[in-house]
Design an enzyme around this catalytic site. Structure first.
Site, short mmCIF file in Angstrom:
data_model
loop_
_atom_site.label_atom_id
_atom_site.label_comp_id
_atom_site.label_asym_id
_atom_site.label_seq_id
_atom_site.Cartn_x
_atom_site.Cartn_y
_atom_site.Cartn_z
N CYS A 79 -4.85 -0.24 -32.55
CA CYS A 79 -3.88 -1.05 -33.29
C CYS A 79 -4.55 -1.69 -34.50
O CYS A 79 -5.58 -2.35 -34.37
CB CYS A 79 -3.33 -2.14 -32.38
SG CYS A 79 -2.38 -3.39 -33.26
N CYS A 90 -2.47 -8.51 -27.26
CA CYS A 90 -3.28 -7.61 -26.43
C CYS A 90 -4.74 -8.05 -26.45
O CYS A 90 -5.20 -8.70 -27.38
CB CYS A 90 -3.21 -6.19 -26.97
SG CYS A 90 -1.56 -5.49 -26.90
N CYS A 97 2.71 -1.80 -33.84
CA CYS A 97 2.45 -2.39 -32.52
C CYS A 97 2.48 -1.29 -31.47
O CYS A 97 3.43 -0.49 -31.41
CB CYS A 97 3.49 -3.46 -32.21
SG CYS A 97 3.28 -4.11 -30.54
N TYR A 143 12.74 -15.61 -4.57
CA TYR A 143 12.56 -15.38 -6.01
C TYR A 143 13.13 -14.01 -6.38
O TYR A 143 12.45 -13.14 -6.91
CB TYR A 143 11.08 -15.46 -6.42
CG TYR A 143 10.35 -16.67 -5.86
CD1 TYR A 143 10.40 -17.89 -6.52
CD2 TYR A 143 9.64 -16.60 -4.67
CE1 TYR A 143 9.75 -19.01 -6.01
CE2 TYR A 143 8.99 -17.70 -4.15
CZ TYR A 143 9.04 -18.90 -4.81
OH TYR A 143 8.39 -19.99 -4.31
N CYS A 202 2.20 -11.83 -9.87
CA CYS A 202 1.69 -11.55 -11.21
C CYS A 202 0.47 -12.43 -11.51
O CYS A 202 0.03 -12.50 -12.66
CB CYS A 202 2.77 -11.73 -12.26
SG CYS A 202 3.59 -13.32 -12.17
C1 SAM Z 1 8.57 -12.76 -11.15
S1 SAM Z 1 10.30 -13.06 -11.22
C2 SAM Z 1 10.87 -11.91 -10.03
C3 SAM Z 1 12.31 -11.57 -10.11
C4 SAM Z 1 12.74 -10.30 -9.35
N1 SAM Z 1 12.12 -10.20 -8.06
C5 SAM Z 1 12.44 -9.07 -10.19
O1 SAM Z 1 11.47 -8.38 -9.92
O2 SAM Z 1 13.18 -8.83 -11.16
C6 SAM Z 1 10.40 -14.61 -10.45
C7 SAM Z 1 11.80 -15.15 -10.30
O3 SAM Z 1 11.71 -16.39 -9.62
C8 SAM Z 1 12.67 -17.30 -10.14
N2 SAM Z 1 12.16 -18.63 -9.77
C9 SAM Z 1 11.10 -19.29 -10.30
N3 SAM Z 1 10.87 -20.44 -9.65
C10 SAM Z 1 11.81 -20.52 -8.67
C11 SAM Z 1 12.11 -21.48 -7.66
N4 SAM Z 1 11.38 -22.59 -7.53
N5 SAM Z 1 13.14 -21.23 -6.82
C12 SAM Z 1 13.89 -20.12 -6.96
N6 SAM Z 1 13.65 -19.16 -7.90
C13 SAM Z 1 12.63 -19.37 -8.75
C14 SAM Z 1 12.72 -16.97 -11.61
O4 SAM Z 1 13.95 -17.38 -12.16
C15 SAM Z 1 12.54 -15.45 -11.60
O5 SAM Z 1 13.79 -14.80 -11.55
#
Ligand code: SAM
Length: 417
Positions: free
Chosen positions: A65, A74, A146, A281, A373
């Site tokens: 890049c 990056c 990019c 989540y 992550c």
């Molecule tokens: C890494 S993402 C994963 C979403 C889904 N599993 C996906 O792969 O598309 C984390 C998710 O957790 C939600 N989140 C973050 N903190 C939270 C909390 N305290 N209670 C409920 N949901 C939460 C966020 O809005 C987000 O949608």
């Protein structure tokens, strides 16, 4: 000062030592001997800038890049891909050693397409320029080529830079779905509808255009979006299911690699027809739809109300009727629940944390499939599960979703016993 680089930090900075004190050097790789200038000196470490490479690493290549050395996006555009994968394995290994006291040997699943993999990207707008933040002067520069953004970004920037209303636009988001359709999200601070003169040109390349109102400059998007163009829904696909995406919904930026990640997370769960699964989540239900039809019941918790609305619609589209989506904070909602034999969780970078982990231990599922992550918070949470003496860690796998960057996604399988 001349130093030998001996390691890479978790954020991909070269690490050298001067009389025992750690020196972090941006863009220096292990095995290199470099000349540096100290920029910041603290009690326990210093930060330095490389001024000359005296001995080059064999993993160093010419940057793919042209803007790599000024861009914040990056960290590895001049590092061989195999070496990037090795770095990611080491990053997870050392997080587990440091935060959980565990020795692990994770496998990694690399990507076939390492360039232009992102299906969602944001560009800042400043002084009539649309682009990325320059790490040297904090201004905005227009990227030449990019290597991670969807290729259409160049055409979109070209069109928008000729727009008189550009000064009202603070950020430009671009999403590209699996059909190759483009969504453009124009973020303004004010709530006055945008009336662009270049709509007809944008319509030729994008099927959906939104104005997003975001009064908070620290966030990419605000809660309100207004549809300016687009009939029908903007859909994504994962594991043969389709998902409606709102402009601000969370969706993994690398679809192909996300599928591999979710497949492992679901395999860990080993779904069976009499299972009762708790998913934490759950976002718009991307993973949920991949296994719900194989189990008896799923309860999914997510605090984004819009995401939960989308998840309910997504369940309908995909013919899934055995999932209850709860909109709320996992730490609060989980307290009210019991009677699950499997749990899948995919928290944000901060991890699940002590409160949620202790509730998981109380529910006592036989399998926990944990997608993460951030290896540091994953290791911290797994330490708590192992210390409960109820769970053992079976395996950790890493999937590379973020080629050219130091970010890591991993999946852990824990079993009771
Ligand atoms: C890494 S993402 C994963 C979403 C889904 N599993 C996906 O792969 O598309 C984390 C998710 O957790 C939600 N989140 C973050 N903190 C939270 C909390 N305290 N209670 C409920 N949901 C939460 C966020 O809005 C987000 O949608």
């Amino acid at each position: 000062m001349k130093l030998e680089v001996i390691d890479l930090s978790s954020e991909a900075k070269g690490v050298a030592r001067d009389n025992g004190k750690a020196i972090f050097i941006e863009n220096a790789y292990p095995g290199e001997i470099v000349e540096v200038e100290i920029l910041k000196s603290k009690k326990n470490f210093s930060e330095a800038r490389m001024t000359e490479i005296i001995r080059k690493s064999e993993e160093r290549i010419e940057s793919v890049c042209p803007d790599f050395y000024r861009c914040n996006g990056c960290q590895f555009c001049d590092y061989k891909y195999e070496a990037q994968l090795e770095f990611k394995k080491e990053k997870v290994k050392s997080a587990f050693k440091k935060f959980a006291g565990l020795d692990i040997s994770p496998q990694i699943v690399g990507a076939e397409d390492i360039f232009n993999y992102r299906n969602h990207i944001q560009f800042s707008v400043k002084d009539g320029i649309i682009g990325y933040i320059d790490k040297k002067n904090k201004g905005v520069f227009r990227p030449h080529n990019c290597k991670i953004a969807p290729k259409e970004y160049k055409e979109i920037i070209n069109i928008l830079e000729n727009e008189k209303e550009l000064e009202r636009i603070k950020l430009v988001g671009i999403r590209k779905n699996y059909k190759g359709e483009i969504m453009i999200i124009l973020v303004t601070r004010d709530d006055i509808p945008l009336n662009l003169s270049i709509y007809d040109k944008l319509f030729k390349i994008s099927s959906h255009i939104f104005q997003n109102i975001n009064p908070n400059p620290r966030l990419h998007y605000g809660p309100k979006s207004i549809k300016l163009l687009g009939d029908g829904e903007f859909k994504e696909s994962i594991l043969d299911n389709e998902f409606i995406l709102s402009p601000t919904s969370f969706f993994q930026v690398n679809r192909v690699q996300a599928e591999k990640l979710y497949k492992i997370g679901i395999e860990n769960l080993n779904p069976k027809s009499d299972d009762r699964v708790l998913e934490l989540y759950s976002g718009i239900g991307t993973i949920t739809m991949g296994y719900a039809h194989k189990v008896s019941k799923v309860i999914a918790i997510e605090y984004g109300e819009k995401a939960v609305d989308d998840a309910i619609k997504n369940a309908e589209i995909n013919g899934v009727s055995n999932v209850d989506f709860i909109a709320g904070d996992v730490a609060e909602e989980i307290k009210k629940l019991d009677g699950f034999n499997k749990i899948l969780l995919d928290p944000p970078r901060s991890g699940a944390g002590e409160k949620v982990i202790s509730e998981i231990i109380r529910i006592s599922p036989e399998i926990i499939s944990y997608i993460s992550c951030d290896p540091a918070t994953l290791a911290r949470d797994i330490k708590l599960l192992i210390e409960s003496k109820k769970y053992k860690l079976e395996e950790i796998k890493i999937v590379d979703l973020f080629c050219m960057t130091h970010h890591v996604e991993s999946v852990a399988l824990l079993t009771r016993g």
